[in-house]
Design a protein around this motif. Sequence first.
Motif, PDB file in Angstrom:
ATOM      1  N   GLN A  12       0.828  -1.206   0.000  1.00  0.00           N
ATOM      2  CA  GLN A  12       0.000   0.000   0.000  1.00  0.00           C
ATOM      3  C   GLN A  12       0.861   1.254   0.000  1.00  0.00           C
ATOM      4  N   PHE A  13       1.959   1.205   0.739  1.00  0.00           N
ATOM      5  CA  PHE A  13       2.868   2.357   0.738  1.00  0.00           C
ATOM      6  C   PHE A  13       3.499   2.551  -0.637  1.00  0.00           C
ATOM      7  N   LEU A  14       4.003   1.471  -1.234  1.00  0.00           N
ATOM      8  CA  LEU A  14       4.643   1.570  -2.543  1.00  0.00           C
ATOM      9  C   LEU A  14       3.675   2.107  -3.593  1.00  0.00           C
ATOM     10  N   GLN A  15       2.420   1.695  -3.491  1.00  0.00           N
ATOM     11  CA  GLN A  15       1.415   2.126  -4.464  1.00  0.00           C
ATOM     12  C   GLN A  15       1.158   3.628  -4.388  1.00  0.00           C
ATOM     13  N   GLN A  16       1.430   4.224  -3.230  1.00  0.00           N
ATOM     14  CA  GLN A  16       1.202   5.660  -3.047  1.00  0.00           C
ATOM     15  C   GLN A  16       2.390   6.502  -3.504  1.00  0.00           C
ATOM     16  N   THR A  17       3.536   5.868  -3.729  1.00  0.00           N
ATOM     17  CA  THR A  17       4.719   6.626  -4.130  1.00  0.00           C
ATOM     18  C   THR A  17       4.666   6.907  -5.628  1.00  0.00           C
ATOM     19  N   PRO A  18       5.052   8.107  -6.044  1.00  0.00           N
ATOM     20  CA  PRO A  18       4.959   8.477  -7.462  1.00  0.00           C
ATOM     21  C   PRO A  18       5.665   7.507  -8.400  1.00  0.00           C
ATOM     22  N   ILE A  19       6.805   6.976  -7.992  1.00  0.00           N
ATOM     23  CA  ILE A  19       7.579   6.138  -8.902  1.00  0.00           C
ATOM     24  C   ILE A  19       6.907   4.789  -9.174  1.00  0.00           C
ATOM     25  N   PHE A  20       6.114   4.281  -8.223  1.00  0.00           N
ATOM     26  CA  PHE A  20       5.528   2.952  -8.367  1.00  0.00           C
ATOM     27  C   PHE A  20       4.009   2.960  -8.548  1.00  0.00           C
ATOM     28  N   GLN A  21       3.399   4.117  -8.645  1.00  0.00           N
ATOM     29  CA  GLN A  21       1.940   4.174  -8.644  1.00  0.00           C
ATOM     30  C   GLN A  21       1.299   3.563  -9.895  1.00  0.00           C
ATOM     31  N   ASP A  22       2.070   3.405 -10.976  1.00  0.00           N
ATOM     32  CA  ASP A  22       1.508   2.844 -12.209  1.00  0.00           C
ATOM     33  C   ASP A  22       1.752   1.341 -12.357  1.00  0.00           C
ATOM     34  N   LEU A  23       2.376   0.727 -11.359  1.00  0.00           N
ATOM     35  CA  LEU A  23       2.636  -0.707 -11.449  1.00  0.00           C
ATOM     36  C   LEU A  23       1.351  -1.508 -11.251  1.00  0.00           C
ATOM     37  N   VAL A  24       1.294  -2.659 -11.895  1.00  0.00           N
ATOM     38  CA  VAL A  24       0.138  -3.541 -11.727  1.00  0.00           C
ATOM     39  C   VAL A  24       0.288  -4.310 -10.415  1.00  0.00           C
ATOM     40  N   GLU A  25      -0.792  -4.950 -10.005  1.00  0.00           N
ATOM     41  CA  GLU A  25      -0.840  -5.645  -8.716  1.00  0.00           C
ATOM     42  C   GLU A  25       0.290  -6.659  -8.559  1.00  0.00           C
ATOM     43  N   GLU A  26       0.544  -7.427  -9.602  1.00  0.00           N
ATOM     44  CA  GLU A  26       1.568  -8.471  -9.529  1.00  0.00           C
ATOM     45  C   GLU A  26       2.955  -7.879  -9.286  1.00  0.00           C
ATOM     46  N   GLN A  27       3.253  -6.770  -9.954  1.00  0.00           N
ATOM     47  CA  GLN A  27       4.564  -6.138  -9.796  1.00  0.00           C
ATOM     48  C   GLN A  27       4.713  -5.506  -8.414  1.00  0.00           C
ATOM     49  N   LEU A  28       3.637  -4.892  -7.920  1.00  0.00           N
ATOM     50  CA  LEU A  28       3.669  -4.322  -6.573  1.00  0.00           C
ATOM     51  C   LEU A  28       3.893  -5.412  -5.525  1.00  0.00           C
ATOM     52  N   SER A  29       3.222  -6.536  -5.714  1.00  0.00           N
ATOM     53  CA  SER A  29       3.376  -7.646  -4.771  1.00  0.00           C
ATOM     54  C   SER A  29       4.804  -8.175  -4.785  1.00  0.00           C
ATOM     55  N   ALA A  30       5.392  -8.247  -5.989  1.00  0.00           N
ATOM     56  CA  ALA A  30       6.770  -8.735  -6.099  1.00  0.00           C
ATOM     57  C   ALA A  30       7.734  -7.808  -5.358  1.00  0.00           C
ATOM     58  N   LEU A  31       7.539  -6.493  -5.509  1.00  0.00           N
ATOM     59  CA  LEU A  31       8.393  -5.535  -4.809  1.00  0.00           C
ATOM     60  C   LEU A  31       8.162  -5.584  -3.302  1.00  0.00           C
ATOM     61  N   ALA A  32       6.899  -5.684  -2.901  1.00  0.00           N
ATOM     62  CA  ALA A  32       6.574  -5.702  -1.473  1.00  0.00           C
ATOM     63  C   ALA A  32       7.196  -6.911  -0.780  1.00  0.00           C
ATOM     64  N   ASN A  33       7.313  -8.005  -1.501  1.00  0.00           N
ATOM     65  CA  ASN A  33       7.873  -9.217  -0.911  1.00  0.00           C
ATOM     66  C   ASN A  33       9.375  -9.123  -0.675  1.00  0.00           C
ATOM     67  N   ILE A  34      10.049  -8.270  -1.429  1.00  0.00           N
ATOM     68  CA  ILE A  34      11.506  -8.171  -1.262  1.00  0.00           C
ATOM     69  C   ILE A  34      11.931  -6.835  -0.640  1.00  0.00           C
ATOM     70  N   ALA A  35      10.978  -5.903  -0.455  1.00  0.00           N
ATOM     71  CA  ALA A  35      11.301  -4.619   0.180  1.00  0.00           C
ATOM     72  C   ALA A  35      11.650  -4.842   1.651  1.00  0.00           C
ATOM     73  N   ILE A  36      12.649  -4.118   2.110  1.00  0.00           N
ATOM     74  CA  ILE A  36      13.118  -4.278   3.495  1.00  0.00           C
ATOM     75  C   ILE A  36      12.916  -2.968   4.253  1.00  0.00           C
ATOM     76  N   PRO A  37      11.988  -2.939   5.226  1.00  0.00           N
ATOM     77  CA  PRO A  37      11.819  -1.718   6.031  1.00  0.00           C
ATOM     78  C   PRO A  37      13.052  -1.493   6.904  1.00  0.00           C
ATOM     79  N   GLN A  38      13.516  -0.261   6.944  1.00  0.00           N
ATOM     80  CA  GLN A  38      14.674   0.091   7.767  1.00  0.00           C
ATOM     81  C   GLN A  38      14.370   1.374   8.533  1.00  0.00           C
ATOM     82  N   THR A  39      14.825   1.440   9.762  1.00  0.00           N
ATOM     83  CA  THR A  39      14.650   2.652  10.562  1.00  0.00           C
ATOM     84  C   THR A  39      16.019   3.191  10.962  1.00  0.00           C
ATOM     85  N   TYR A  40      16.111   4.513  11.013  1.00  0.00           N
ATOM     86  CA  TYR A  40      17.372   5.170  11.347  1.00  0.00           C
ATOM     87  C   TYR A  40      17.124   6.284  12.356  1.00  0.00           C
ATOM     88  N   LYS A  41      18.012   6.386  13.320  1.00  0.00           N
ATOM     89  CA  LYS A  41      17.955   7.477  14.280  1.00  0.00           C
ATOM     90  C   LYS A  41      18.557   8.731  13.655  1.00  0.00           C
TER      91      LYS A  41
END
Length: 231
Positions: A12-41
């Motif tokens: 859902q986050f990726l779908q809201q970003t300008p660079i990925f908003q035109d991707l189809v469901e399958e491509q978004l799912s593929a990215l979401a499965n390999i995306a790694i959330p990271q936090t930084y102080k």
Amino acid sequence: MTVSERILEIKQFLQQTPIFQDLVEEQLSALANIAIPQTYKRGETLFLEGDEGTGLFIIKSGRIKVFKVATGGKEQILHIFETNEHFAEVPALDGGHFPASAAAIEASEVMFIPGTAFLMVLQQNPLLAISMLKTFARHMRKLAHLVDTLSFTEVPERLANYLLNLSDKFGNIEVVELNLPKGQLAALLGTIPETLSRTFYKLSQDGMIEINGTTIRLCDRDRLISLGQKK
């Protein structure tokens, strides 16, 4: 949160970003499965210049500065990226090293997309490839503008333009709040904190601004505009 819930949230986050908003469901799912959330102080480093470029980053919250450090230790901020913006695309695509360093200006959360997976999605989506070309063009324009600014303007002009741009960003407001510590602002404007402080004082003495801590009132916008256009 379960794994499936986490992946759905990332998608859902990726779908809201300008660079990925035109991707189809399958491509978004593929990215979401390999995306790694990271936090930084605040102040924490994402990567250093010369590190292996293994992927690109998308900011979910916070701000990230991309910068270079001279031999003598002086820092020059190249750009500050904010929510939904992405960076480090070039090393993600060409497999080279990071050409600059990156660190969090404030507590930040980013999504890291490994370069190999991103390339696979890019090959399947011409619109995404075009979007990346537009991103490269914007970054080149910003870097060209930075070189022009640092080469042909003095600190007072740079500061005047920074304050005007900050005002414009929030609707031409008269009072702006500095959103960077003085040291970081100096690095962004290509100077040192002492020179920046003297420049603030000079603009204040000249009646162009009023200073109250981190709050700046633009008292004479026309003169600031004139100063910012001076070369």
